[in-house]
Design a protein around this motif. Structure first.
Motif, PDB file in Angstrom:
ATOM      1  N   GLU A  93       0.866  -1.177   0.000  1.00 40.32           N
ATOM      2  CA  GLU A  93       0.000   0.000   0.000  1.00 40.32           C
ATOM      3  C   GLU A  93       0.903   1.227   0.000  1.00 40.32           C
ATOM      4  N   ILE A  94       0.821   1.994  -1.094  1.00 41.36           N
ATOM      5  CA  ILE A  94       1.634   3.205  -1.218  1.00 41.36           C
ATOM      6  C   ILE A  94       0.737   4.390  -0.874  1.00 41.36           C
ATOM      7  N   SER A  95       1.179   5.199   0.055  1.00 37.95           N
ATOM      8  CA  SER A  95       0.368   6.363   0.433  1.00 37.95           C
ATOM      9  C   SER A  95       1.264   7.557   0.737  1.00 37.95           C
ATOM     10  N   ASP A  96       0.603   8.691   0.954  1.00 38.29           N
ATOM     11  CA  ASP A  96       1.316   9.915   1.335  1.00 38.29           C
ATOM     12  C   ASP A  96       2.489  10.234   0.390  1.00 38.29           C
ATOM     13  N   VAL A  97       2.196  10.149  -0.924  1.00 40.34           N
ATOM     14  CA  VAL A  97       3.247  10.456  -1.897  1.00 40.34           C
ATOM     15  C   VAL A  97       3.368  11.979  -1.996  1.00 40.34           C
ATOM     16  N   GLY A  98       4.573  12.483  -1.901  1.00 34.09           N
ATOM     17  CA  GLY A  98       4.776  13.922  -1.990  1.00 34.09           C
ATOM     18  C   GLY A  98       6.193  14.216  -2.440  1.00 34.09           C
ATOM     19  N   GLU A  99       6.454  15.479  -2.766  1.00 30.19           N
ATOM     20  CA  GLU A  99       7.824  15.803  -3.156  1.00 30.19           C
ATOM     21  C   GLU A  99       8.381  16.945  -2.331  1.00 30.19           C
ATOM     22  N   LYS A 115      13.101  15.284  -4.379  1.00 31.43           N
ATOM     23  CA  LYS A 115      12.962  13.970  -3.737  1.00 31.43           C
ATOM     24  C   LYS A 115      11.482  13.587  -3.732  1.00 31.43           C
ATOM     25  N   ILE A 116      11.203  12.379  -4.141  1.00 29.29           N
ATOM     26  CA  ILE A 116       9.838  11.872  -4.087  1.00 29.29           C
ATOM     27  C   ILE A 116       9.729  11.019  -2.836  1.00 29.29           C
ATOM     28  N   MET A 117       8.795  11.374  -1.971  1.00 34.71           N
ATOM     29  CA  MET A 117       8.623  10.628  -0.719  1.00 34.71           C
ATOM     30  C   MET A 117       7.323   9.850  -0.764  1.00 34.71           C
ATOM     31  N   TYR A 118       7.343   8.711  -0.129  1.00 30.71           N
ATOM     32  CA  TYR A 118       6.121   7.895  -0.102  1.00 30.71           C
ATOM     33  C   TYR A 118       6.130   7.035   1.164  1.00 30.71           C
ATOM     34  N   HIS A 119       4.938   6.596   1.508  1.00 29.58           N
ATOM     35  CA  HIS A 119       4.828   5.723   2.667  1.00 29.58           C
ATOM     36  C   HIS A 119       4.495   4.325   2.153  1.00 29.58           C
ATOM     37  N   LEU A 120       5.249   3.364   2.592  1.00 29.75           N
ATOM     38  CA  LEU A 120       5.060   1.980   2.145  1.00 29.75           C
ATOM     39  C   LEU A 120       4.508   1.137   3.296  1.00 29.75           C
ATOM     40  N   ASN A 121       3.504   0.332   2.955  1.00 31.86           N
ATOM     41  CA  ASN A 121       2.973  -0.568   3.976  1.00 31.86           C
ATOM     42  C   ASN A 121       2.697  -1.936   3.352  1.00 31.86           C
ATOM     43  N   ILE A 122       3.552  -2.865   3.667  1.00 33.82           N
ATOM     44  CA  ILE A 122       3.336  -4.234   3.183  1.00 33.82           C
ATOM     45  C   ILE A 122       2.860  -5.017   4.396  1.00 33.82           C
ATOM     46  N   ASP A 123       1.577  -5.324   4.418  1.00 33.98           N
ATOM     47  CA  ASP A 123       1.075  -5.966   5.641  1.00 33.98           C
ATOM     48  C   ASP A 123       0.455  -7.332   5.341  1.00 33.98           C
ATOM     49  N   ASP A 124       1.116  -8.086   4.487  1.00 31.47           N
ATOM     50  CA  ASP A 124       0.613  -9.453   4.252  1.00 31.47           C
ATOM     51  C   ASP A 124       1.157 -10.411   5.313  1.00 31.47           C
ATOM     52  N   TRP A 169       5.044   7.847  -9.162  1.00 32.67           N
ATOM     53  CA  TRP A 169       5.239   9.182  -9.728  1.00 32.67           C
ATOM     54  C   TRP A 169       5.599   9.071 -11.205  1.00 32.67           C
ATOM     55  N   LYS A 170       5.185  10.090 -11.982  1.00 38.08           N
ATOM     56  CA  LYS A 170       5.466  10.135 -13.404  1.00 38.08           C
ATOM     57  C   LYS A 170       5.863  11.563 -13.736  1.00 38.08           C
ATOM     58  N   LYS A 171       6.788  11.710 -14.689  1.00 40.68           N
ATOM     59  CA  LYS A 171       7.215  13.064 -15.062  1.00 40.68           C
ATOM     60  C   LYS A 171       5.996  13.896 -15.463  1.00 40.68           C
ATOM     61  N   GLY A 172       5.908  15.095 -14.945  1.00 41.77           N
ATOM     62  CA  GLY A 172       4.790  15.985 -15.263  1.00 41.77           C
ATOM     63  C   GLY A 172       3.662  15.908 -14.257  1.00 41.77           C
ATOM     64  N   MET A 173       3.746  14.892 -13.411  1.00 38.16           N
ATOM     65  CA  MET A 173       2.702  14.701 -12.398  1.00 38.16           C
ATOM     66  C   MET A 173       2.908  15.735 -11.290  1.00 38.16           C
ATOM     67  N   GLN A 174       1.798  16.378 -10.932  1.00 38.89           N
ATOM     68  CA  GLN A 174       1.879  17.355  -9.849  1.00 38.89           C
ATOM     69  C   GLN A 174       1.663  16.655  -8.518  1.00 38.89           C
ATOM     70  N   LEU A 175       2.679  16.669  -7.655  1.00 35.34           N
ATOM     71  CA  LEU A 175       2.570  16.011  -6.352  1.00 35.34           C
ATOM     72  C   LEU A 175       2.473  17.064  -5.254  1.00 35.34           C
ATOM     73  N   PRO A 176       1.730  16.763  -4.230  1.00 31.28           N
ATOM     74  CA  PRO A 176       1.705  17.707  -3.092  1.00 31.28           C
ATOM     75  C   PRO A 176       3.073  17.711  -2.407  1.00 31.28           C
ATOM     76  N   ASP A 177       3.253  18.719  -1.599  1.00 26.34           N
ATOM     77  CA  ASP A 177       4.495  18.754  -0.819  1.00 26.34           C
ATOM     78  C   ASP A 177       4.543  17.553   0.119  1.00 26.34           C
ATOM     79  N   ALA A 178       5.725  17.072   0.315  1.00 27.96           N
ATOM     80  CA  ALA A 178       5.889  15.939   1.227  1.00 27.96           C
ATOM     81  C   ALA A 178       5.398  16.344   2.603  1.00 27.96           C
TER      82      ALA A 178
END
Ligand code: ZN
Length: 227
Positions: free
Chosen positions: A117-123, A128-137, A208-217
């Protein structure tokens, strides 16, 4: 020459048959045998017996030799089978070790993208692209692998061995913030990054993809790394 009694001839006969009597005794025996049928019979029987005994002797030597040869072969066989045993044991250990490493140590199994589960993606302001990773299997992730392919697709792949380990407690590899420093990665790999995915080229989630507008981290994310 006076007549020799049969008893005396009988006494000398064994020596005569074995050819160990004197020339004189030999003459006496032969002279007697030439006319005494009874002693002739005894002589013939003794000769036959001697032949049988000698043949037996030869046979037993052959047997001895055969046994010795068999024993040698057996000994050799034992040596050979010992070496064979050592070889097979070594091979078995090597195979087991390989299987163990292959199943439990080698990080070859990629965590499926839908298990993460990828969440809280920001730059951050500096790329720097930041993201929160949650692998809870419920299984632990042993390593996060970063790779960039020729298309400029950057992959974050969570790796675990074929035989999964129960995650307990969750480590930062399974749950937490992570970031990709785009300028730094492009510099290291001398290639532009067009997109960032979690997973592999066959099974991926776009981050993330080039041109994608991300919120601030988020502050929480930045705080985690001291940005
Ligand atoms: Zn006689």
């Amino acid at each position: 020459m006076r007549e020799v009694p049969c008893e005396i001839i009988e006494d000398i006969l064994p020596l005569y048959v074995d050819d160990v009597c004197s020339e004189e005794s030999k003459n006496i025996v032969e002279e007697h045998l030439s006319h005494c049928e009874q002693c002739q019979m005894k002589w013939k029987r003794m000769k036959a017996d001697l032949l049988i005994t000698e043949k037996k002797k030869v046979d037993s030597t052959t047997d001895d030799r055969l046994i010795k040869r068999m024993a040698a072969t057996w000994k050799q066989g034992r040596k050979k089978s010992f070496m064979k045993g050592v070889f097979i044991s070594a091979l078995t250990i090597a195979v087991l070790l390989l299987v163990y490493v292959g199943l439990f140590q080698w990080q070859i199994s990629s965590v499926p993208a839908d298990k993460a589960e990828i969440s809280d993606v920001g730059e951050t302001g500096d790329g720097k692209i930041m993201y929160h990773l949650n692998i809870d299997d419920g299984y632990s992730v042993n390593t996060l692998k970063y790779s960039l392919d020729d298309n400029g697709d950057f992959y974050i792949t969570a790796k675990r061995p074929v035989v999964k380990e129960k995650a307990q407690p969750l480590s930062t590899l399974e749950k937490g913030y992570d970031f990709i420093d785009i300028p730094e990665q492009e510099n290291i790999r001398s290639q532009k990054i067009k997109a960032i995915y979690f997973g592999t080229s066959d099974d991926r989630t776009l981050i993330w993809k080039k041109g994608m507008q991300l919120p601030d981290a988020s502050e929480e994310a930045k705080e985690r790394f001291g940005f």
